[in-house]
Scaffold this active site. Structure first.
Site, PDB file in Angstrom:
ATOM      1  N   ARG A 174       0.824  -1.202   0.000  1.00 59.14           N
ATOM      2  CA  ARG A 174       0.000   0.000   0.000  1.00 59.14           C
ATOM      3  C   ARG A 174       0.863   1.259   0.000  1.00 59.14           C
ATOM      4  NH1 ARG A 174      -2.163   1.270   4.120  1.00 59.14           N
ATOM      5  NH2 ARG A 174      -1.235  -0.179   5.607  1.00 59.14           N
ATOM      6  N   LYS A 179      -8.668  -2.303   0.262  1.00 59.87           N
ATOM      7  CA  LYS A 179      -8.609  -1.454   1.449  1.00 59.87           C
ATOM      8  C   LYS A 179      -9.384  -0.150   1.268  1.00 59.87           C
ATOM      9  CE  LYS A 179      -6.231  -4.169   4.104  1.00 59.87           C
ATOM     10  NZ  LYS A 179      -6.930  -4.884   5.199  1.00 59.87           N
ATOM     11  N   HIS A 202     -11.098  -4.505  11.651  1.00 60.58           N
ATOM     12  CA  HIS A 202      -9.992  -5.061  10.878  1.00 60.58           C
ATOM     13  C   HIS A 202      -9.563  -6.349  11.582  1.00 60.58           C
ATOM     14  CE1 HIS A 202      -5.643  -4.678   9.224  1.00 60.58           C
ATOM     15  NE2 HIS A 202      -6.426  -5.280   8.341  1.00 60.58           N
ATOM     16  N   SER A 212      -1.543  -5.996   8.934  1.00 63.49           N
ATOM     17  CA  SER A 212      -0.990  -6.938   7.964  1.00 63.49           C
ATOM     18  C   SER A 212       0.322  -7.525   8.493  1.00 63.49           C
ATOM     19  CB  SER A 212      -0.738  -6.234   6.627  1.00 63.49           C
ATOM     20  OG  SER A 212      -1.950  -5.832   6.048  1.00 63.49           O
ATOM     21  N   LYS A 251      -3.345 -12.676  11.097  1.00 62.50           N
ATOM     22  CA  LYS A 251      -4.804 -12.819  11.042  1.00 62.50           C
ATOM     23  C   LYS A 251      -5.229 -13.944  10.116  1.00 62.50           C
ATOM     24  CE  LYS A 251      -6.201  -8.845   9.630  1.00 62.50           C
ATOM     25  NZ  LYS A 251      -4.868  -8.451   9.166  1.00 62.50           N
ATOM     26  N   THR A 252      -4.734 -13.902   8.881  1.00 63.71           N
ATOM     27  CA  THR A 252      -5.135 -14.902   7.895  1.00 63.71           C
ATOM     28  C   THR A 252      -4.627 -16.286   8.271  1.00 63.71           C
ATOM     29  OG1 THR A 252      -5.151 -13.217   6.160  1.00 63.71           O
ATOM     30  CG2 THR A 252      -5.047 -15.515   5.459  1.00 63.71           C
ATOM     31  N   ASP A 262     -10.177 -10.940   7.091  1.00 66.40           N
ATOM     32  CA  ASP A 262      -9.608  -9.599   7.226  1.00 66.40           C
ATOM     33  C   ASP A 262     -10.583  -8.509   7.672  1.00 66.40           C
ATOM     34  OD1 ASP A 262      -7.277  -7.929   6.950  1.00 66.40           O
ATOM     35  OD2 ASP A 262      -8.193  -7.064   5.173  1.00 66.40           O
ATOM     36  N   ARG A 283       1.692 -12.081  -2.020  1.00 65.08           N
ATOM     37  CA  ARG A 283       0.281 -12.269  -1.650  1.00 65.08           C
ATOM     38  C   ARG A 283      -0.399 -13.315  -2.531  1.00 65.08           C
ATOM     39  NH1 ARG A 283      -2.088  -9.594   2.919  1.00 65.08           N
ATOM     40  NH2 ARG A 283      -0.649  -7.911   3.461  1.00 65.08           N
TER      41      ARG A 283
END
Length: 525
Positions: free
Chosen positions: A55, A196, A215, A233, A237-238, A252, A316
């Site tokens: 990002r 996002k 989030h 990120s 989390k994933t 997410d 990713r």
């Protein structure tokens, strides 16, 4: 309103071919023909996003209108841009797209249909259209027959801003018009900006309907017990929510209404640096035909090398949620029983897991301490300690107190257990210690969710005040108290006190906090 009427209203005229809601196979075919990527040995499409592999937070703006000015938390994260500047860039963007082929996907964000928003994505590149098709919720054929977009997202990676003219920071721009409900993106090939941007829009809209946007990832056990995983990120989390023993709700972005939680998306966007079948089998197996890889090194036989970070640490994989076995496909579940705040502590001083009181939970949610990991943002090459309010400050356009107040009320109302989990370093700071072993982290998370950590004894940490378990199934007890993993206890205390001071300095930015929340802060004495 037909597609072409909508395009005309958006001043998108004199276009080339307009490809509308193509299936994944056709989008892959177009991307290959245009030289946008290569097919891996498992059938996934791998693309390279050039110099922008994460990002670009310094290049994101919100159009400043009088009617929303007081609702936005303006500052370094939410930077204003005038309607006149937006219109000037938009006019050049639509002129640029004339005679060019475009790819259109109509989808939804928000699995609970009471809070769903319809989104029309208009892409210059078929690979990007594949990304949004797999990441957002795909309407049924009947829903498509009466589809009316509430939001329009236009992404043209090969169109650049002119900083001197457009008052941008670079050729990249991500501009959200929350009044006209238009988002424009240019200058960057990184797919995550589209995802996002719509998350940010939902974070503005949903609190006005008394829904908390979060989030976080979420999963559900066999008894329908729900767990939430908050974190920026790279904090896990994933990875941690993709648990073979539990059903994935989403990886997410979620909302929490009076009836429970719901996924925003219809897919997952997983980091895959050092991905292995042994440690992350569900994510590994999800990378197949229809999935999109970003910046993964692939050899001449199409075999990915997930350990190669020559392009970025932020490699990713994007894939539909149905690629995860036993996922909750409707994306809707009840109220959570357990909340886990994930932090990648670059100081290496936070316990690998600790239990929080309600006041400590509010303190750590407002603080949002973590480390920005390499590649997740442009310019980040090694972990940097940072505070990101609500564990998602880059995507939260409203005052943090709006989200924090809502979360505190829901924790109290639904009697939720909250834990702080350090997925970062142990035994020393970054460069000295080691990243927490994923298998141990998984074991601690499972113990928190299934109630095993409700049965053990705790000791209060002398600096951070959190409750540290003395034991945890399948985890060596000596690593639970982080000071035991350091060679020098004096060095540990020095780093721990430095982090405590950073917590204290950060929390001073927030006004009107209760004494109970302030007293939950780490000790700086």
């Amino acid at each position: 309103m037909s597609l072409y009427e909508h395009l005309k209203r958006m001043n998108l005229v004199n276009l080339g071919n307009v490809y509308h809601n193509l299936p994944a196979a056709k989008l892959v075919e177009h991307a290959i023909k245009r030289g946008e990527g290569v097919i891996t040995d498992t059938g996934a499409l791998n693309i390279n996003t050039g110099k922008y592999t994460g990002r670009s937070p310094q290049d994101r703006f919100i159009v400043d209108y009088p009617e929303i000015h007081g609702m936005i938390n303006w500052g370094k994260v939410n930077k204003p841009i005038s309607p006149e500047t937006f219109e000037r860039i938009y006019a050049r963007l639509t002129a640029y797209l004339q005679k060019k082929d475009i790819y259109v996907f109509d989808g939804f964000i928000g699995a609970d249909r009471r809070y769903t928003h319809s989104v029309r994505f208009i892409n210059e590149l078929p690979a990007h259209n594949l990304f949004v098709r797999q990441l957002f919720i795909r309407p049924t054929q009947k829903e498509l027959e009466n589809f009316i977009p509430q939001f329009t997202v236009i992404s043209a990676p090969n169109f650049n801003a002119i900083p001197e003219l457009d008052k941008t920071n670079s050729e990249v721009f991500i501009i959200l018009d929350l009044v006209k409900k238009i988002i424009i993106i240019g200058g960057t090939h990184y797919c995550g900006e589209m995802k996002k941007s719509m998350f940010t829009a939902m974070n503005f809209l949903l609190p006005q309907s008394n829904v908390l946007p979060m989030h976080c990832s979420a999963n559900m056990g066999k008894d329908d017990d729900v767990a939430l995983f908050f974190g920026l990120s790279g904090t896990g989390k994933t990875t941690l929510s993709a648990d073979p023993e539990r059903r994935l709700i989403g990886d997410d972005e979620h909302g929490w209404s009076d009836d429970g939680i719901f996924n925003f998306e219809g897919g997952c966007y997983a980091k895959c640096i050092n991905l292995s079948k042994e440690k992350e089998p569900q994510i590994y197996e999800a990378i197949k035909f229809g999935s999109l890889l970003e910046n993964v090194v692939v050899d001449e036989n199409g075999i990915p090398d997930y350990s190669d970070n020559r392009y970025t640490e932020n490699t990713r994989a994007a894939y539909p949620i149905e690629y995860i076995p036993n996922a909750v496909l409707d994306g809707v579940a009840g109220h959570p029983k357990t909340i886990l705040f994930l932090t990648a502590d670059a100081f290496g001083v936070l316990p690998p897991i600790s239990k929080l009181t309600k006041e400590q939970a509010m303190f750590h949610f407002i603080s949002g301490y973590t480390s920005k990991l390499a590649g997740t943002e442009r310019g980040i090459v090694e972990p940097q300690a940072t505070f990101s309010c609500c564990f998602g400050e880059p995507f939260m356009p409203m005052n943090p107190s709006v989200y924090a107040k809502m979360l505190g009320e829901k924790i109290t109302k639904h009697n939720v257990n909250v834990y702080l989990v350090n997925t970062g370093w142990s035994g020393g700071p970054y460069g000295v210690g080691k990243r927490m072993d994923l298998n141990y982290t998984r074991a601690m998370v499972r113990a928190a969710i299934n109630g095993d950590l409700e049965k053990v004894k705790y000791v209060e940490h002398p600096i951070f005040k959190v409750l540290v378990p003395k034991e945890c199934p399948n985890v060596p007890s000596e690593i639970l108290n982080p000071i035991n993993t350091w060679h020098s206890k004096d060095e540990y205390n020095r780093y721990a006190k430095e982090l405590a001071i950073r917590f204290y300095e950060n929390i001073k930015k927030f006004r009107d906090l209760s004494n109970e929340i302030i007293e939950a802060a780490p000790s700086v004495l």
